[in-house]
Design a protein around this motif. Structure first.
Motif, PDB file in Angstrom:
ATOM      1  N   VAL A 108      28.141  47.112  40.886  1.00 36.26           N
ATOM      2  CA  VAL A 108      28.743  46.931  42.143  1.00 36.26           C
ATOM      3  C   VAL A 108      29.479  47.981  42.580  1.00 36.26           C
ATOM      4  N   ASN A 109      29.767  48.333  43.817  1.00 37.93           N
ATOM      5  CA  ASN A 109      30.327  49.487  44.331  1.00 37.93           C
ATOM      6  C   ASN A 109      31.986  49.202  43.881  1.00 37.93           C
ATOM      7  N   GLY A 110      32.539  50.040  43.361  1.00 39.14           N
ATOM      8  CA  GLY A 110      33.912  49.995  42.683  1.00 39.14           C
ATOM      9  C   GLY A 110      34.981  50.971  43.518  1.00 39.14           C
ATOM     10  N   VAL A 111      34.601  51.529  44.708  1.00 42.03           N
ATOM     11  CA  VAL A 111      35.677  52.469  45.027  1.00 42.03           C
ATOM     12  C   VAL A 111      36.749  51.772  45.692  1.00 42.03           C
ATOM     13  N   GLY A 112      37.800  51.948  45.105  1.00 40.67           N
ATOM     14  CA  GLY A 112      39.152  51.213  45.706  1.00 40.67           C
ATOM     15  C   GLY A 112      39.124  49.981  45.498  1.00 40.67           C
ATOM     16  N   VAL A 113      38.512  49.335  44.577  1.00 39.39           N
ATOM     17  CA  VAL A 113      38.708  47.836  44.276  1.00 39.39           C
ATOM     18  C   VAL A 113      38.549  47.612  42.827  1.00 39.39           C
ATOM     19  N   CYS A 114      39.021  46.399  42.548  1.00 36.88           N
ATOM     20  CA  CYS A 114      38.916  46.094  41.023  1.00 36.88           C
ATOM     21  C   CYS A 114      37.513  45.098  41.034  1.00 36.88           C
ATOM     22  N   VAL A 115      37.106  45.253  39.706  1.00 36.44           N
ATOM     23  CA  VAL A 115      35.772  44.458  39.371  1.00 36.44           C
ATOM     24  C   VAL A 115      36.254  43.323  38.274  1.00 36.44           C
ATOM     25  N   HIS A 116      35.313  42.345  38.415  1.00 44.98           N
ATOM     26  CA  HIS A 116      35.417  41.465  37.035  1.00 44.98           C
ATOM     27  C   HIS A 116      34.119  40.757  36.787  1.00 44.98           C
ATOM     28  N   GLU A 117      34.022  40.360  35.731  1.00 44.59           N
ATOM     29  CA  GLU A 117      32.544  40.041  35.161  1.00 44.59           C
ATOM     30  C   GLU A 117      32.452  38.601  34.637  1.00 44.59           C
TER      31      GLU A 117
END
Length: 139
Positions: A108-117
């Motif tokens: 997933v695009n992660g520029v300027g954001v958080c991620v979770h799985e």
């Protein structure tokens, strides 16, 4: 005295080597179909608190790419699901099916954001024993 020190050193080396053999490998990103560098990892626990595997997240400057490497039931095909989403609500998709080693990659695009799985896995009888959600990371 020298003999006991030598035995102690050998014992520590043996335990260190054994410990590293039991831990799931954080292979180079390309080994799992991801690009970039390992930026985050976490132990994935089953519903009883035991180790089910490890989640590895790689970053290539644009996308987060994640894989779930099984330790419980490693080498045995079990139904497994891995999903990734960013904090903007964009889903990077899912990888699900009957896997013996790992699920993924998912990106997933992660520029300027958080991620979770999210990781789910069933046991050999088809009963879900992993229902795991990571916290936000990569912010």
């Amino acid at each position: 005295m020298r003999r006991s020190k030598a035995i102690s050193v050998l014992s520590v080396l043996a335990l260190t080597t054994l410990g590293s053999a039991v831990t799931a490998p954080a292979a180079h990103a390309g080994g799992y179909g991801c690009a970039g560098n390992l930026v985050w990892s976490a132990e994935v626990t089953d519903m009883n608190g035991g180790e089910a595997g490890w989640l590895y997240d790689y970053w290539d400057g644009t996308d987060n790419c994640s894989v779930f490497v099984k330790t419980e039931y490693a080498g045995t095909k079990t139904w497994t699901n891995l999903s990734i989403i960013n904090s903007a609500g964009v889903s990077g998709g899912h990888d699900y099916g009957s896997f013996s080693t790992y699920a993924g990659p998912v990106r997933v695009n992660g520029v300027g954001v958080c991620v979770h799985e999210f990781v789910a896995e069933n046991d050999l009888n088809g009963n879900q024993f992993v229902n795991w959600l990571s916290g936000d990371h990569g912010c």
